[in-house]
Design a protein around this motif. Sequence first.
Motif, PDB file in Angstrom:
ATOM      1  N   PHE A  33      26.831  -2.326  55.245  1.00 30.03           N
ATOM      2  CA  PHE A  33      27.105  -1.699  56.539  1.00 30.03           C
ATOM      3  C   PHE A  33      27.729  -0.327  56.355  1.00 30.03           C
ATOM      4  N   SER A  35      27.476   1.642  53.717  1.00 27.70           N
ATOM      5  CA  SER A  35      26.470   2.564  53.177  1.00 27.70           C
ATOM      6  C   SER A  35      25.488   2.980  54.262  1.00 27.70           C
ATOM      7  N   ALA A  36      25.112   2.018  55.122  1.00 22.52           N
ATOM      8  CA  ALA A  36      24.172   2.353  56.198  1.00 22.52           C
ATOM      9  C   ALA A  36      24.801   3.347  57.161  1.00 22.52           C
ATOM     10  N   GLY A  39      24.705   6.646  55.380  1.00 25.00           N
ATOM     11  CA  GLY A  39      23.336   7.156  55.293  1.00 25.00           C
ATOM     12  C   GLY A  39      22.842   7.640  56.641  1.00 25.00           C
ATOM     13  N   ALA A  40      23.084   6.853  57.686  1.00 27.64           N
ATOM     14  CA  ALA A  40      22.641   7.264  59.016  1.00 27.64           C
ATOM     15  C   ALA A  40      23.413   8.487  59.479  1.00 27.64           C
ATOM     16  N   TYR A  43      21.818  11.706  58.687  1.00 25.21           N
ATOM     17  CA  TYR A  43      20.768  12.068  59.644  1.00 25.21           C
ATOM     18  C   TYR A  43      21.364  12.614  60.936  1.00 25.21           C
ATOM     19  N   VAL A  44      22.458  11.972  61.382  1.00 23.50           N
ATOM     20  CA  VAL A  44      23.097  12.445  62.613  1.00 23.50           C
ATOM     21  C   VAL A  44      23.637  13.855  62.402  1.00 23.50           C
ATOM     22  N   ALA A  46      22.460  16.080  60.314  1.00 23.70           N
ATOM     23  CA  ALA A  46      21.309  16.987  60.331  1.00 23.70           C
ATOM     24  C   ALA A  46      20.874  17.255  61.760  1.00 23.70           C
ATOM     25  N   PHE A  75      28.849   7.456  52.429  1.00 26.46           N
ATOM     26  CA  PHE A  75      27.713   6.824  51.759  1.00 26.46           C
ATOM     27  C   PHE A  75      28.056   6.537  50.295  1.00 26.46           C
TER      28      PHE A  75
ATOM     29  N   LEU B  61      28.414  -8.119  61.122  1.00 30.65           N
ATOM     30  CA  LEU B  61      28.400  -6.810  60.463  1.00 30.65           C
ATOM     31  C   LEU B  61      28.335  -6.952  58.952  1.00 30.65           C
ATOM     32  N   THR B  62      28.855  -8.041  58.427  1.00 34.55           N
ATOM     33  CA  THR B  62      28.952  -8.158  56.977  1.00 34.55           C
ATOM     34  C   THR B  62      27.949  -9.139  56.396  1.00 34.55           C
ATOM     35  N   ALA B 152      20.408  -6.255  54.125  1.00 34.11           N
ATOM     36  CA  ALA B 152      21.366  -5.917  55.181  1.00 34.11           C
ATOM     37  C   ALA B 152      21.331  -4.432  55.507  1.00 34.11           C
ATOM     38  N   ILE B 153      21.325  -3.595  54.472  1.00 33.82           N
ATOM     39  CA  ILE B 153      21.360  -2.148  54.760  1.00 33.82           C
ATOM     40  C   ILE B 153      20.078  -1.729  55.451  1.00 33.82           C
ATOM     41  N   TRP B 156      20.663  -2.282  59.039  1.00 34.89           N
ATOM     42  CA  TRP B 156      21.671  -1.441  59.703  1.00 34.89           C
ATOM     43  C   TRP B 156      21.249   0.011  59.835  1.00 34.89           C
ATOM     44  N   LEU B 157      20.178   0.407  59.145  1.00 31.83           N
ATOM     45  CA  LEU B 157      19.674   1.762  59.367  1.00 31.83           C
ATOM     46  C   LEU B 157      18.874   1.849  60.663  1.00 31.83           C
ATOM     47  N   PRO B 160      20.884   3.166  64.352  1.00 35.97           N
ATOM     48  CA  PRO B 160      21.032   4.622  64.487  1.00 35.97           C
ATOM     49  C   PRO B 160      19.684   5.334  64.586  1.00 35.97           C
ATOM     50  N   LEU B 164      18.640   7.958  67.576  1.00 34.30           N
ATOM     51  CA  LEU B 164      18.122   9.308  67.359  1.00 34.30           C
ATOM     52  C   LEU B 164      16.782   9.489  68.068  1.00 34.30           C
ATOM     53  N   LEU B 206      13.847  12.796  62.861  1.00 38.43           N
ATOM     54  CA  LEU B 206      14.888  12.279  61.962  1.00 38.43           C
ATOM     55  C   LEU B 206      15.038  10.771  62.113  1.00 38.43           C
ATOM     56  N   LEU B 210      14.403   7.754  59.336  1.00 38.72           N
ATOM     57  CA  LEU B 210      15.396   6.727  59.015  1.00 38.72           C
ATOM     58  C   LEU B 210      14.793   5.327  59.119  1.00 38.72           C
TER      59      LEU B 210
END
Lengths: 287, 609
Positions: A33, A35-36, A39-40, A43-44, A46, A75, B61-62, B152-153, B156-157, B160, B164, B206, B210
């Motif tokens: 979570f 890292s996501a 990472g996101a 983008y935000v 940018a 990240f 979340l975890t 998981a990651i 979670w991407l 967002p 966007l 963008l 993602l």
Amino acid sequence: MGVADDTEDHGGHHLPAVEDWPQGFGEASWWPFVSAAGGAGIYVGAALFIMTSGGSDLVPQIAGPAVIVGSIGLFLVGLYGWLYHAFVSAFWSGGTDEHGSRTLRFAMLLFLGTEVSTFGAGFIYYFFIRAGAWPPAELPPLVSSLVLANTALLVLSSVTLHYAHVGLRKGNRGRFLGLLAATLVLGAVFIGGQVFEYYEFIVHEGFTLTDGIFASAFFGLTGLHGLHVTLGAVLLGIVFVRSLFGQYSAERHTSVSTVSMYWHFVDVVWIFLVVVLYVGAVIGGAA
Amino acid sequence: MANGQIALTLLMGVLLVAVAAFLTRIEDWRSYTPLAGGGGGTAEESGYAHEEKPGGLIRWLTTVDHKDIGMLYGTYALATFTIGGLMVMIMRAELLDPAATLIESTTYNGLLTSHGITMLFLFGTPIIAAFSNYFIPLIIGADDMAFPRINAIAFWLLPPGALLIWAGFFVPGLAPAQVGWTMYAPLSVGVGAGTQSGAGVDLMLLGLHLTGVSATMGAINFIATIFTERAEDCTWANLDIFSWTILTQSGLILFAFPLLGSALVMLLLDRNFGTTFFAVEGGSPILWQHLFWFFGHPEVYILFLPPAGLISLILPKFSGRKLFGFKFVVYSTLAIGVLSFGVWAHHMFTTGIDPRIRGSFMAVSLAIAIPSAVKVFNWITTMWNGRVRLTAPMLFSIGTISNFIIGGITGVFLAAIPVDLVLHDTYYVVGHFHYIVMGVLGFMTFAGLYYWFPIFTGRMYQRTLAKWHFWLTFVGTQLTFFAMLLLGYLGMPRRYATYDFPIGPVDPVTALHQVATLGAFLIAIGFVIHVWNFVQSWSEGPILEDEDPWNLKEIGQYTREWEWHHRRMETAIADGGDEEVATDGGKESNEEELTTDGGENVSETDCSD
């Protein structure tokens, strides 16, 4: 808070992640979570940058770069925690077994498959314009001693990395460390050479990103490759630091293998790139 | 003014954090209840699984549990489906009459673009990931995915990414992108008047990038899982059909999405940094079409193959027969996967590309009808002489087959160059691909949700409501999309907010648009019933005592995921029947123990049924 009570002694803290490699059950981890989010956030950031450059006054000018930098930090923190808990902290006791090692190497192979597509789009653009009238404009001095030296350095770094790995597998730790360090230095020099080439082209030749259709291909492809070499150097750096701390052995060398695969792949892409983009742009062009 | 907005944003942020903090304190939010003492004996032995799942929102979340992540994907996908559906309801309402009466044409264009992108990227891929995350590890007998945290990651991407993509609608000062889901250059490069040069398009690009990263991570994970995590008795020879389709789909994602990612970055560079990738004097707008459709056509099969796998999986369960021609269904899946990379230029027949190239793409596109037909005939033959039980999942599966026949055959027509030259960019194309994306992907989403509802919840849905849902959806789909096919024959062009043209048969076009709108609203009513059924049955439906709600044992098709479901129920009962444990799964290792104790012979069933 609803967190199930933690009977283990971690100095009174609930560890953000437990050692869970390979798959435990009933585990939980904050790192994906975090890292996501990081990472996101890049983008935000940018997005904010593009918005403010487009004249939007919703956020101050500094917001975009600030969010990008902060997100990269977040990240990296996420990745650090992730790698540390999954692979590093219990390397000798709970590390990757043979099955897990095979899976990781396979996943790296799949990732390299996606990289073929990632680079593919840029190369297809280049082939599109190369098939047209050539040269489209005056080309900068592409094939120079700098490029040849850089190519030699990168090829040499693949060789040193390979023999570093061989040294590790044969239990020769000194050779492993030495050649790994040499690879890292060669990679760094290569990146330096690329930066120098950009400097020469942009400042002295006036050849910039917006300088016509070849410039898009040149900076797009070399830039993408440069990012990959940089990432490879970071990965090599992680492996190097871990080996300085005494990790890896003839039997346990999964991340040495995966990082090697990545590095060799980036090397191969470079050779292809030199042949088609540097040499290919010059040869047959003048005719 | 700007300061006021910053203050407002900060206030909203504080409020959100407060809400999040409040949510974490709700204890019974599908919290994980640890097994009571005696039940969890084996947990300590594994050495890894010594922590329990946390409770409340923190759990979600975890989580790195493939079933939880499957639930997250499913929730996300149903939310995006609702949003994308609402967008199209506004559009359909606007199309009730020829003039622009309800919304501006620019709003219509924005909704059109976002509807397409939402349904394909934010609903389609995630809903498939929901099913595959939850069930692939269970079906192939794996502990979890090969990389639970990458799993998981990857999820979670997505949120967002969605924000966007939709940012143009709610961020002040931005306009939503109006470039269509295909984002054709030069419009998408920002040429011309209008909002195409605005940052709304950049934000959408963008966000798309993602979500593409997320899909690629998921694909690597699925391929690695299916290759390396199968149980010993689950071999390539008896690998089940759903895993085969997910494997093929992930292979397509592996090469299609990264290429789209690079193309999106090139488009962003063109828009913001003055490169010439898709400029007329550079790579040309046609290059964008080539790159986009090299991704885009495999994307069609990325969204089609797993639902087809679901049909192949569900249909035999309610026909009382095994899947007819199993091997050929697998071969046809692989064949479609390979061929799908060789058909992209059939989207570009009218662009003036070399006729010889056109011809070869027409041939391959027509050839792809063969493996598709193999599937259809095998499905029909599976039902032939079978004991067909018309449950809700079965109804949706059969409905899907009929939709696929219409959607597929209209596709064969479009693959023929002379026909395509006439029908290109008309509603015929819209009708054709909606028969696939709504008629196959949408329908099989519902079929899968009903079929596995007992596993998700331990309860049963309300059968009558489910049948209402099916018939409303089915009738609505036919009305909407068949009307579109006819509109296409009348020459109604795609993407238009109005059809108040001075020439042409306005009256029949108006009537057909009204039929399409009526059908769309029927689908919407059906979906509302579905959501009500789902939510209400989840919380109040009858708890299933029977581990075999579909009577699969008597036809010898009690497959692995149901065996797992059975073990979980036994665990719960042995533990005093704690309802929450029944929904949550408890300890895998512990269940394995109980299986041996309970005399269930797992090894007798392979993973192929």
